[in-house]
Design a protein around this motif. Sequence first.
Motif, PDB file in Angstrom:
ATOM      1  N   PHE A 135       0.829  -1.206   0.000  1.00 23.87           N
ATOM      2  CA  PHE A 135       0.000   0.000   0.000  1.00 23.87           C
ATOM      3  C   PHE A 135       0.868   1.262   0.000  1.00 23.87           C
ATOM      4  CE2 PHE A 135      -2.034   3.479   2.289  1.00 23.87           C
ATOM      5  CZ  PHE A 135      -3.175   3.660   1.536  1.00 23.87           C
ATOM      6  N   LEU A 136       1.860   1.301   0.878  1.00 22.72           N
ATOM      7  CA  LEU A 136       2.717   2.493   0.974  1.00 22.72           C
ATOM      8  C   LEU A 136       3.549   2.697  -0.286  1.00 22.72           C
ATOM      9  CD1 LEU A 136       3.848   2.145   4.683  1.00 22.72           C
ATOM     10  CD2 LEU A 136       2.358   3.920   3.734  1.00 22.72           C
TER      11      LEU A 136
ATOM     12  N   VAL B  86       2.904   1.558  -3.368  1.00 21.35           N
ATOM     13  CA  VAL B  86       2.024   1.960  -4.475  1.00 21.35           C
ATOM     14  C   VAL B  86       1.631   3.430  -4.313  1.00 21.35           C
ATOM     15  CG1 VAL B  86      -0.273   1.627  -5.492  1.00 21.35           C
ATOM     16  CG2 VAL B  86       1.183  -0.342  -5.036  1.00 21.35           C
ATOM     17  N   SER B  87       1.360   3.849  -3.090  1.00 22.99           N
ATOM     18  CA  SER B  87       1.056   5.270  -2.837  1.00 22.99           C
ATOM     19  C   SER B  87       2.239   6.147  -3.246  1.00 22.99           C
ATOM     20  CB  SER B  87       0.731   5.495  -1.362  1.00 22.99           C
ATOM     21  OG  SER B  87      -0.411   4.776  -0.996  1.00 22.99           O
ATOM     22  N   SER B  88       3.441   5.676  -2.961  1.00 25.24           N
ATOM     23  CA  SER B  88       4.644   6.400  -3.381  1.00 25.24           C
ATOM     24  C   SER B  88       4.721   6.496  -4.901  1.00 25.24           C
ATOM     25  CB  SER B  88       5.892   5.690  -2.844  1.00 25.24           C
ATOM     26  OG  SER B  88       7.062   6.265  -3.355  1.00 25.24           O
TER      27      SER B  88
ATOM     28  N   ILE C 225       2.249   6.431  -6.992  1.00 25.76           N
ATOM     29  CA  ILE C 225       1.223   7.379  -7.431  1.00 25.76           C
ATOM     30  C   ILE C 225       1.710   8.812  -7.235  1.00 25.76           C
ATOM     31  CG2 ILE C 225      -1.090   8.276  -6.896  1.00 25.76           C
ATOM     32  CD1 ILE C 225      -1.863   5.308  -6.279  1.00 25.76           C
ATOM     33  N   ALA C 226       2.315   9.085  -6.084  1.00 27.66           N
ATOM     34  CA  ALA C 226       2.829  10.434  -5.822  1.00 27.66           C
ATOM     35  C   ALA C 226       3.935  10.801  -6.818  1.00 27.66           C
ATOM     36  CB  ALA C 226       3.337  10.532  -4.383  1.00 27.66           C
TER      37      ALA C 226
ATOM     38  N   SER D  80       4.257   9.611  -9.844  1.00 21.94           N
ATOM     39  CA  SER D  80       3.578   9.831 -11.129  1.00 21.94           C
ATOM     40  C   SER D  80       2.960  11.223 -11.178  1.00 21.94           C
ATOM     41  CB  SER D  80       2.500   8.772 -11.351  1.00 21.94           C
ATOM     42  OG  SER D  80       3.082   7.496 -11.402  1.00 21.94           O
TER      43      SER D  80
ATOM     44  N   ALA E  31       6.367  11.363  -1.537  1.00 20.34           N
ATOM     45  CA  ALA E  31       6.617  10.095  -2.224  1.00 20.34           C
ATOM     46  C   ALA E  31       7.778   9.349  -1.581  1.00 20.34           C
ATOM     47  CB  ALA E  31       6.896  10.337  -3.705  1.00 20.34           C
TER      48      ALA E  31
ATOM     49  N   LEU F 137       6.728   7.931   1.863  1.00 22.04           N
ATOM     50  CA  LEU F 137       5.909   6.732   1.674  1.00 22.04           C
ATOM     51  C   LEU F 137       6.772   5.544   1.271  1.00 22.04           C
ATOM     52  CD1 LEU F 137       2.910   8.354  -0.225  1.00 22.04           C
ATOM     53  CD2 LEU F 137       2.802   7.311   2.055  1.00 22.04           C
TER      54      LEU F 137
ATOM     55  N   GLY G  87       7.376   2.119   3.392  1.00 24.42           N
ATOM     56  CA  GLY G  87       7.136   0.809   2.792  1.00 24.42           C
ATOM     57  C   GLY G  87       8.352  -0.095   2.904  1.00 24.42           C
TER      58      GLY G  87
END
Length: 153
Positions: A82-83, A85-87, A89-90, A92, A119, A122, A126
């Motif tokens: 989760f962390l 993938v959040s990174s 996304i940030a 991106s 990012a 996160l 992770g």
Amino acid sequence: MEVAPAVTTIAQAIQLSVAPVFLLAGIGAILNLLASRLSRVIDRSRQLEILYPQSTGVEHERHVWELRLLDRRMMLVNAAIFLIVSSAIAISLVVAVLFVAELTHLNIGNIVAIAFILAMLLFVAGLILFLIETRVAIHAFRIREELLERGEK
């Protein structure tokens, strides 16, 4: 008459986004590793779920202990995924904002910096969870002393 962005402006935007894109490639490799670990943990827990009702005594206690450890590992790997993938996304979003800022000449450097710092935080969080999960895994897979024949008679 609207003026299209110059090729050099677009080239500069691409140059600015190269480092974050390489970072995304590395994150993809880490996510692949985490997904593989999660799959192995799930497979092992399914095996133990079959053995669990048939076991008794010390063997049953060992199965319960390992199932609890596997449950903890699943939670840690899920949180790490989760962390990270959040990174991704940030990161991106950082790339997209870099392009928008370069093409529209907006001065939003602070937003880009904050998004990149977020990012990285996160990502580090992770990786820390991944480190903890590997420590838990090592603890789970220590070979029991009674199985190590030391040649003592």
